[in-house]
Design a protein around this motif. Structure first.
Motif, mmCIF file in Angstrom:
data_model
loop_
_atom_site.group_PDB
_atom_site.id
_atom_site.type_symbol
_atom_site.label_atom_id
_atom_site.label_comp_id
_atom_site.label_asym_id
_atom_site.label_seq_id
_atom_site.Cartn_x
_atom_site.Cartn_y
_atom_site.Cartn_z
ATOM 1 N N LEU A 130 0.821 -1.217 0.000
ATOM 2 C CA LEU A 130 0.000 0.000 0.000
ATOM 3 C C LEU A 130 0.854 1.265 0.000
ATOM 4 C CD1 LEU A 130 -2.900 -1.004 2.419
ATOM 5 C CD2 LEU A 130 -2.876 -0.997 -0.080
ATOM 6 N N ASP A 131 1.993 1.219 0.674
ATOM 7 C CA ASP A 131 2.888 2.377 0.681
ATOM 8 C C ASP A 131 3.420 2.653 -0.727
ATOM 9 O OD1 ASP A 131 4.326 4.462 2.071
ATOM 10 O OD2 ASP A 131 6.137 3.257 1.737
ATOM 11 N N THR A 132 3.728 1.600 -1.468
ATOM 12 C CA THR A 132 4.190 1.751 -2.851
ATOM 13 C C THR A 132 3.098 2.373 -3.708
ATOM 14 O OG1 THR A 132 5.661 -0.154 -2.645
ATOM 15 C CG2 THR A 132 5.059 0.516 -4.888
ATOM 16 N N LEU A 133 1.864 1.903 -3.552
ATOM 17 C CA LEU A 133 0.745 2.481 -4.311
ATOM 18 C C LEU A 133 0.548 3.946 -3.974
ATOM 19 C CD1 LEU A 133 -1.965 -0.312 -4.208
ATOM 20 C CD2 LEU A 133 -0.412 0.284 -6.065
ATOM 21 N N ASN A 134 0.650 4.274 -2.714
ATOM 22 C CA ASN A 134 0.509 5.662 -2.288
ATOM 23 C C ASN A 134 1.571 6.540 -2.942
ATOM 24 O OD1 ASN A 134 -0.715 7.716 -0.547
ATOM 25 N ND2 ASN A 134 1.241 7.653 0.538
ATOM 26 N N LYS A 135 2.812 6.076 -2.919
ATOM 27 C CA LYS A 135 3.909 6.835 -3.521
ATOM 28 C C LYS A 135 3.726 6.975 -5.032
ATOM 29 C CE LYS A 135 7.435 5.651 -0.098
ATOM 30 N NZ LYS A 135 8.717 4.965 0.120
ATOM 31 N N LEU A 136 3.281 5.902 -5.682
ATOM 32 C CA LEU A 136 3.051 5.952 -7.128
ATOM 33 C C LEU A 136 1.956 6.960 -7.478
ATOM 34 C CD1 LEU A 136 3.209 2.231 -8.292
ATOM 35 C CD2 LEU A 136 4.610 4.116 -9.151
ATOM 36 N N CYS A 137 0.864 6.932 -6.745
ATOM 37 C CA CYS A 137 -0.238 7.863 -7.023
ATOM 38 C C CYS A 137 0.195 9.314 -6.836
ATOM 39 C CB CYS A 137 -1.431 7.554 -6.133
ATOM 40 S SG CYS A 137 -2.310 6.054 -6.605
ATOM 41 N N ILE A 138 0.965 9.568 -5.804
ATOM 42 C CA ILE A 138 1.456 10.934 -5.567
ATOM 43 C C ILE A 138 2.405 11.347 -6.689
ATOM 44 C CG2 ILE A 138 2.901 12.354 -4.058
ATOM 45 C CD1 ILE A 138 1.691 10.702 -1.694
ATOM 46 N N TYR A 139 3.369 10.488 -7.011
ATOM 47 C CA TYR A 139 4.367 10.814 -8.022
ATOM 48 C C TYR A 139 3.751 10.986 -9.410
ATOM 49 C CZ TYR A 139 8.555 10.520 -10.910
ATOM 50 O OH TYR A 139 9.538 10.777 -11.835
ATOM 51 N N LEU A 140 2.830 10.093 -9.764
ATOM 52 C CA LEU A 140 2.223 10.125 -11.093
ATOM 53 C C LEU A 140 1.021 11.068 -11.166
ATOM 54 C CD1 LEU A 140 2.346 6.303 -11.849
ATOM 55 C CD2 LEU A 140 3.866 8.072 -12.771
ATOM 56 N N LYS A 141 0.634 11.612 -10.014
ATOM 57 C CA LYS A 141 -0.522 12.521 -9.927
ATOM 58 C C LYS A 141 -1.770 11.844 -10.505
ATOM 59 C CE LYS A 141 2.244 16.676 -10.025
ATOM 60 N NZ LYS A 141 3.540 16.572 -10.613
ATOM 61 N N CYS A 142 -2.052 10.659 -9.968
ATOM 62 C CA CYS A 142 -3.214 9.902 -10.431
ATOM 63 C C CYS A 142 -3.931 9.291 -9.239
ATOM 64 C CB CYS A 142 -2.796 8.829 -11.421
ATOM 65 S SG CYS A 142 -1.825 7.484 -10.721
ATOM 66 N N ASP A 143 -5.099 8.750 -9.490
ATOM 67 C CA ASP A 143 -5.868 8.047 -8.467
ATOM 68 C C ASP A 143 -5.625 6.553 -8.606
ATOM 69 O OD1 ASP A 143 -7.089 10.369 -7.437
ATOM 70 O OD2 ASP A 143 -8.590 10.321 -9.036
ATOM 71 N N ILE A 144 -5.976 5.824 -7.560
ATOM 72 C CA ILE A 144 -5.782 4.377 -7.569
ATOM 73 C C ILE A 144 -6.563 3.722 -8.709
ATOM 74 C CG2 ILE A 144 -7.613 3.810 -5.924
ATOM 75 C CD1 ILE A 144 -4.178 2.195 -5.894
ATOM 76 N N GLN A 145 -7.743 4.255 -9.021
ATOM 77 C CA GLN A 145 -8.542 3.671 -10.107
ATOM 78 C C GLN A 145 -7.932 3.952 -11.474
ATOM 79 O OE1 GLN A 145 -9.709 5.769 -7.810
ATOM 80 N NE2 GLN A 145 -11.053 7.314 -8.667
ATOM 81 N N ASP A 146 -7.017 4.898 -11.560
ATOM 82 C CA ASP A 146 -6.286 5.117 -12.806
ATOM 83 C C ASP A 146 -5.223 4.027 -13.005
ATOM 84 O OD1 ASP A 146 -7.712 7.487 -13.255
ATOM 85 O OD2 ASP A 146 -6.235 8.671 -12.139
ATOM 86 N N LEU A 147 -4.711 3.508 -11.897
ATOM 87 C CA LEU A 147 -3.673 2.477 -11.938
ATOM 88 C C LEU A 147 -4.237 1.075 -12.149
ATOM 89 C CD1 LEU A 147 -1.155 3.465 -9.136
ATOM 90 C CD2 LEU A 147 -0.706 3.340 -11.579
ATOM 91 N N PHE A 148 -5.384 0.802 -11.538
ATOM 92 C CA PHE A 148 -5.936 -0.551 -11.563
ATOM 93 C C PHE A 148 -7.358 -0.557 -12.082
ATOM 94 C CE2 PHE A 148 -2.666 -0.759 -8.267
ATOM 95 C CZ PHE A 148 -1.945 -1.848 -8.705
ATOM 96 N N GLU A 149 -7.704 -1.673 -12.717
ATOM 97 C CA GLU A 149 -9.060 -1.865 -13.232
ATOM 98 C C GLU A 149 -9.449 -3.321 -12.988
ATOM 99 O OE1 GLU A 149 -11.412 -1.527 -17.501
ATOM 100 O OE2 GLU A 149 -9.240 -1.400 -17.462
ATOM 101 N N PHE A 150 -10.668 -3.523 -12.512
ATOM 102 C CA PHE A 150 -11.186 -4.867 -12.301
ATOM 103 C C PHE A 150 -11.964 -5.298 -13.526
ATOM 104 C CE2 PHE A 150 -14.733 -7.610 -10.978
ATOM 105 C CZ PHE A 150 -13.997 -8.726 -10.612
ATOM 106 N N LEU A 151 -11.563 -6.414 -14.107
ATOM 107 C CA LEU A 151 -12.254 -6.975 -15.266
ATOM 108 C C LEU A 151 -12.813 -8.333 -14.898
ATOM 109 C CD1 LEU A 151 -9.483 -6.200 -17.936
ATOM 110 C CD2 LEU A 151 -11.583 -4.895 -17.526
ATOM 111 N N PRO A 152 -14.139 -8.464 -14.838
ATOM 112 C CA PRO A 152 -14.709 -9.775 -14.524
ATOM 113 C C PRO A 152 -14.319 -10.798 -15.592
ATOM 114 C CG PRO A 152 -16.412 -8.067 -14.569
ATOM 115 C CD PRO A 152 -15.138 -7.458 -15.063
ATOM 116 N N GLU A 153 -14.083 -11.996 -15.176
ATOM 117 C CA GLU A 153 -13.650 -13.029 -16.138
ATOM 118 C C GLU A 153 -14.797 -13.668 -16.856
ATOM 119 O OE1 GLU A 153 -10.579 -15.617 -14.881
ATOM 120 O OE2 GLU A 153 -9.747 -14.101 -13.604
#
Length: 67
Positions: free
Chosen positions: A44-67
């Motif tokens: 979670l700390d890595t995700l937090n740092k990535l979102c801050i650095y990339l100026k994005c939200d968590i939903q910009d990084l990940f997407e749930f695709l039903p199989e």
């Protein structure tokens, strides 16, 4: 299935894995696993740092695709 869009975001911003890892003080392998979509765990700390650095939200990084 969970899709990680880190490679697309980094490509749009013309960023390299090593540069992002260095900038957010995270091991390069952690970024590479997310970039290649082979990560099985995400700190979670890595995700937090990535979102801050990339100026994005968590939903910009990940997407749930039903199989």
């Amino acid at each position: 299935m969970i899709k990680c869009h880190l490679s697309r975001i980094m490509g749009e911003k013309k960023l390299k894995v090593a540069d992002v890892a260095r900038a957010i003080d995270v091991h390069r392998n952690s970024i590479t696993l997310l970039y290649d979509e082979t990560a099985t765990r995400v700190d979670l700390d890595t995700l937090n740092k990535l979102c801050i650095y990339l100026k994005c939200d968590i939903q910009d990084l990940f997407e749930f695709l039903p199989e």
